[in-house]
Design an enzyme around this catalytic site. Structure first.
Site, PDB file in Angstrom:
ATOM      1  N   LEU A 121       0.707  -1.130  -0.027  1.00  0.00           N
ATOM      2  CA  LEU A 121      -0.248  -0.020   0.028  1.00  0.00           C
ATOM      3  C   LEU A 121       0.844   1.039   0.109  1.00  0.00           C
ATOM      4  CD1 LEU A 121      -2.343  -1.027   3.017  1.00  0.00           C
ATOM      5  CD2 LEU A 121      -2.895  -0.847   0.388  1.00  0.00           C
ATOM      6  N   GLY A 122       1.926   1.052   0.590  1.00  0.00           N
ATOM      7  CA  GLY A 122       2.937   2.364   0.679  1.00  0.00           C
ATOM      8  C   GLY A 122       4.123   1.864   1.141  1.00  0.00           C
ATOM      9  N   THR A 123       5.196   2.867   0.986  1.00  0.00           N
ATOM     10  CA  THR A 123       6.522   2.674   1.358  1.00  0.00           C
ATOM     11  C   THR A 123       6.975   3.970   1.889  1.00  0.00           C
ATOM     12  OG1 THR A 123       7.768   3.287  -0.514  1.00  0.00           O
ATOM     13  CG2 THR A 123       7.254   1.005  -0.226  1.00  0.00           C
ATOM     14  N   GLY A 124       7.966   4.159   2.973  1.00  0.00           N
ATOM     15  CA  GLY A 124       8.491   5.004   3.582  1.00  0.00           C
ATOM     16  C   GLY A 124       9.938   4.930   3.564  1.00  0.00           C
ATOM     17  N   SER A 125      10.602   5.714   4.481  1.00  0.00           N
ATOM     18  CA  SER A 125      11.814   5.550   4.632  1.00  0.00           C
ATOM     19  C   SER A 125      12.391   4.241   5.214  1.00  0.00           C
ATOM     20  CB  SER A 125      12.410   6.858   5.654  1.00  0.00           C
ATOM     21  OG  SER A 125      12.269   7.999   5.233  1.00  0.00           O
ATOM     22  N   PHE A 126      11.524   3.825   6.231  1.00  0.00           N
ATOM     23  CA  PHE A 126      12.116   2.687   7.009  1.00  0.00           C
ATOM     24  C   PHE A 126      11.090   1.367   6.679  1.00  0.00           C
ATOM     25  CE2 PHE A 126      12.694   6.592   9.622  1.00  0.00           C
ATOM     26  CZ  PHE A 126      13.994   6.823   9.197  1.00  0.00           C
ATOM     27  N   GLY A 127      10.053   1.770   6.074  1.00  0.00           N
ATOM     28  CA  GLY A 127       9.137   0.478   6.054  1.00  0.00           C
ATOM     29  C   GLY A 127       8.303   0.430   4.814  1.00  0.00           C
ATOM     30  N   ASP A 238       6.175  14.047  12.782  1.00  0.00           N
ATOM     31  CA  ASP A 238       6.199  13.834  11.543  1.00  0.00           C
ATOM     32  C   ASP A 238       5.185  14.138  10.661  1.00  0.00           C
ATOM     33  OD1 ASP A 238       7.733  13.382   9.519  1.00  0.00           O
ATOM     34  OD2 ASP A 238       7.624  11.066   9.594  1.00  0.00           O
ATOM     35  N   LYS A 240       2.769  15.517   7.782  1.00  0.00           N
ATOM     36  CA  LYS A 240       2.926  15.827   6.446  1.00  0.00           C
ATOM     37  C   LYS A 240       1.837  15.111   5.771  1.00  0.00           C
ATOM     38  CE  LYS A 240       6.468  12.304   5.745  1.00  0.00           C
ATOM     39  NZ  LYS A 240       7.953  12.047   5.205  1.00  0.00           N
ATOM     40  N   ASN A 243       1.812  11.268   5.632  1.00  0.00           N
ATOM     41  CA  ASN A 243       1.227  10.481   6.737  1.00  0.00           C
ATOM     42  C   ASN A 243      -0.238  10.571   7.406  1.00  0.00           C
ATOM     43  OD1 ASN A 243       3.736   9.339   7.094  1.00  0.00           O
ATOM     44  ND2 ASN A 243       4.656  10.630   8.332  1.00  0.00           N
ATOM     45  N   ASP A 256       1.785   6.587  10.933  1.00  0.00           N
ATOM     46  CA  ASP A 256       3.362   6.553  11.015  1.00  0.00           C
ATOM     47  C   ASP A 256       3.784   7.271  12.301  1.00  0.00           C
ATOM     48  OD1 ASP A 256       5.975   6.594  10.581  1.00  0.00           O
ATOM     49  OD2 ASP A 256       5.956   7.609   8.709  1.00  0.00           O
ATOM     50  N   THR A 273      10.485  15.898   8.825  1.00  0.00           N
ATOM     51  CA  THR A 273      10.878  16.004   7.348  1.00  0.00           C
ATOM     52  C   THR A 273      11.269  17.275   7.148  1.00  0.00           C
ATOM     53  OG1 THR A 273       9.135  14.185   6.912  1.00  0.00           O
ATOM     54  CG2 THR A 273       9.567  15.650   5.162  1.00  0.00           C
TER      55      THR A 273
HETATM   56  N1  LIG Z   1      -2.929   1.814   8.382  1.00  0.00           N
HETATM   57  C1  LIG Z   1      -2.849   1.962   6.950  1.00  0.00           C
HETATM   58  N2  LIG Z   1      -3.750   1.982   6.087  1.00  0.00           N
HETATM   59  C2  LIG Z   1      -3.309   2.080   4.799  1.00  0.00           C
HETATM   60  N3  LIG Z   1      -2.061   2.576   4.271  1.00  0.00           N
HETATM   61  C3  LIG Z   1      -1.304   2.781   5.245  1.00  0.00           C
HETATM   62  C4  LIG Z   1      -1.280   2.543   6.683  1.00  0.00           C
HETATM   63  N4  LIG Z   1      -0.211   2.961   7.411  1.00  0.00           N
HETATM   64  C5  LIG Z   1       0.626   3.359   6.270  1.00  0.00           C
HETATM   65  N5  LIG Z   1      -0.062   3.168   5.055  1.00  0.00           N
HETATM   66  C6  LIG Z   1       0.584   3.550   4.088  1.00  0.00           C
HETATM   67  O1  LIG Z   1       2.054   3.232   3.887  1.00  0.00           O
HETATM   68  C7  LIG Z   1       2.726   4.219   3.888  1.00  0.00           C
HETATM   69  C8  LIG Z   1       4.134   4.183   4.546  1.00  0.00           C
HETATM   70  O2  LIG Z   1       3.782   3.948   5.947  1.00  0.00           O
HETATM   71  P1  LIG Z   1       4.483   4.828   7.305  1.00  0.00           P
HETATM   72  O3  LIG Z   1       3.939   4.476   8.353  1.00  0.00           O
HETATM   73  O4  LIG Z   1       4.380   6.204   6.870  1.00  0.00           O
HETATM   74  O5  LIG Z   1       6.032   4.368   6.878  1.00  0.00           O
HETATM   75  P2  LIG Z   1       7.398   5.144   7.248  1.00  0.00           P
HETATM   76  O6  LIG Z   1       7.551   5.149   8.391  1.00  0.00           O
HETATM   77  O7  LIG Z   1       8.477   4.175   6.295  1.00  0.00           O
HETATM   78  O8  LIG Z   1       6.937   6.506   6.442  1.00  0.00           O
HETATM   79  C9  LIG Z   1       2.100   5.638   4.319  1.00  0.00           C
HETATM   80  O9  LIG Z   1       2.251   6.689   3.795  1.00  0.00           O
HETATM   81  C10 LIG Z   1       0.473   5.172   3.828  1.00  0.00           C
HETATM   82  O10 LIG Z   1       0.559   5.279   2.484  1.00  0.00           O
HETATM   83 MG   LIG Z   2       5.511   7.951   6.627  1.00  0.00          MG
END
Ligand SMILES: Nc1ncnc2c1ncn2[C@@H]1O[C@H](COP(=O)(O)OP(=O)(O)O)[C@@H](O)[C@H]1O
Ligand SMILES: [Mg+2]
Length: 424
Positions: A121-127, A238, A240, A243, A256, A273
């Site tokens: 569904l998504g990626t970030g710096s760490f996950g 954080d 933005k 998130n 996040d 950020t």
């Molecule tokens: N509970 C959730 N339901 C749907 N999408 C999510 C959820 N949590 C995170 N995401 C998606 O995953 C992305 C990365 O998660 P996030 O927790 O922000 O990771 P990071 O710490 O790496 O930024 C988010 O920006 C969002 O698009």
């Molecule tokens: Mg994030």
């Protein structure tokens, strides 16, 4: 600010204390581009948040670390030892949020055989975050995956423990709800409610900018969420649009909690950020909850203008612009909203709205919010301005596509980092 830059997702980066103004060390120890290649997201999306010397206070012996004791005490009492096998090692004990989360039996252990792992569904710096389905109930959840190796390498162990300890205490309509955590020999997993409507980031970029009423709706929900967190001495750090998620009814859910921290007074860690960093963080001063209000001012501006108030490709120049603090307002910007943003985006902490004697009340009673019924908003009684299209419970059409190049989950084997994540 170029049109192109306004479409780029913002990276969370890590920097050691006192290094933000040394150009060569701006992004340390992990470069933003490295974080992106690690996550393997689309090449045109340059996403992530800013940083942390994960132990900002701890790495600087001359500075006190008033929160360390509190946090480790919490850790001890809430730890459940586990044997490294692929089971949920710790599940929130508060049951589920009745309004927002589907039932996920607390205190029950699951293994990966109970979950079908769906798309990213998504990626970030760490996950990386996946849609998952619990086979026994057919319910959908989001599963955030963090690689232990990366967490350790990027000095995020303490932040990751904070993320878990804080998430398991939260239960509020505008904050993502965590059902439990899992770990195996390679990864840490957060099982979260699945928020279907996608990121405010995507909606904002599609829209260009938000109308006053739309920005106000999201702003109110973020304010209420921050009020809930700050009363509990939790700083989020954080904020933005990346998130902020939109649920199926159009309400905001902040996700996040990677940099959230229990801070009764002040802390020093450089994290967040870049575009959203408060001046006092950039200046390596001790800082408190006021940094969240600063970030809220940036968010409000970005929602109404379509781009953040301070921007530069070069982080050094960006930080100079933030410190100079002279945001330019487009002519279409609502005068009351402009007044509010100016009262929040002030480097002088004795003048910043949200940080004055009346606290959040100064913001809630500002004239831009004169037509807001706060209690109705908190009770989700006000219809949302935008309902994301949802074709069913497991619909993921509101999320971008990502390469599915992750390693298998639920691996049993040697775990060199076992000691660092006891009780996760
Ligand atoms: N509970 C959730 N339901 C749907 N999408 C999510 C959820 N949590 C995170 N995401 C998606 O995953 C992305 C990365 O998660 P996030 O927790 O922000 O990771 P990071 O710490 O790496 O930024 C988010 O920006 C969002 O698009
Ligand atoms: Mg994030």
């Amino acid at each position: 600010m170029t049109e192109k830059m306004s479409f780029i997702k913002k990276l969370t980066i890590s920097a050691k204390e006192g290094t933000l103004f040394k150009k060569s060390n701006t992004v340390s120890p992990v470069s933003a581009s490295k974080a992106v290649s690690h996550t393997g997201s689309q090449s045109n999306l340059n996403k992530a948040s800013l940083p942390s010397a994960s132990n900002g206070a701890a790495t600087s012996p001359s500075k006190p670390s008033p929160n360390t004791q509190t946090l480790s005490a919490t850790k001890q009492t809430e730890s459940i030892s586990q044997d490294g096998s692929m089971i949920i090692a710790s599940v929130t004990t508060r049951g589920v949020n009745p309004a927002n989360a589907p039932p996920f039996k607390p205190k029950q252990k699951y293994n990966f055989a109970d979950l079908s792992i769906d798309r990213t569904l998504g990626t970030g710096s760490f996950g990386r975050v996946h849609l998952v389905r619990l086979k026994t109930t057919g319910k959908y959840y989001a599963m955030k995956v963090l690689k232990k190796n990366e967490v350790v390498k990027m000095k995020q162990v303490e932040h990751t423990i904070n993320e878990k300890n804080i998430l398991e205490k939260l239960d509020y309509p505008f904050l993502v709800f965590m059902l439990g955590t899992i770990q195996d020999s390679h990864n840490l997993y957060f099982i979260l409610e699945y928020v279907q409507g996608g990121e405010v980031f995507s909606f904002l970029r599609r829209s260009g900018r938000f109308q006053n009423s739309v920005a106000k709706f999201y702003a109110v929900e973020v304010i209420l969420a921050f009020e809930y967190l700050h009363i509990r001495d939790i700083i989020y750090r954080d904020l933005k649009p990346e998130n902020l998620l939109i649920d199926s009814k159009g309400h905001v859910k902040i996700t996040d909690f990677g940099f959230a921290k229990h801070v009764p007074d002040i802390t020093w860690t450089l994290c967040g950020t870049p575009d959203y960093l408060a001046p006092e963080i950039i200046q390596s001063k001790g800082y408190g909850k006021a940094v969240d209000w600063w970030a809220f001012g940036i968010l409000l501006y970005e929602m109404l203008a379509g781009h953040p108030p301070f921007y530069d490709d070069d982080h050094f120049k960006l930080y100079e612009k933030i410190l100079a603090c002279k945001p330019k307002f487009p002519s279409h910007f609502d005068p009351n909203a402009k007044d509010l943003v100016k009262r929040i985006l002030t480097t002088d902490l004795t003048k910043r709205y949200g940080n004055l004697k009346a606290g959040v009340v100064d913001i809630k009673t500002h004239k831009w919010f004169a037509d807001v019924e706060w209690q109705k908003m908190e009770d989700c009684q006000v219809p949302a301005p935008y309902l994301p299209p949802c074709k069913g419970e497991g619909d993921t059409s509101n999320f971008d596509q990502y390469q599915e190049d992750h390693e298998p989950y639920g691996v049993v084997g040697p775990d060199p980092h076992k000691d660092k994540f006891i009780g996760f």
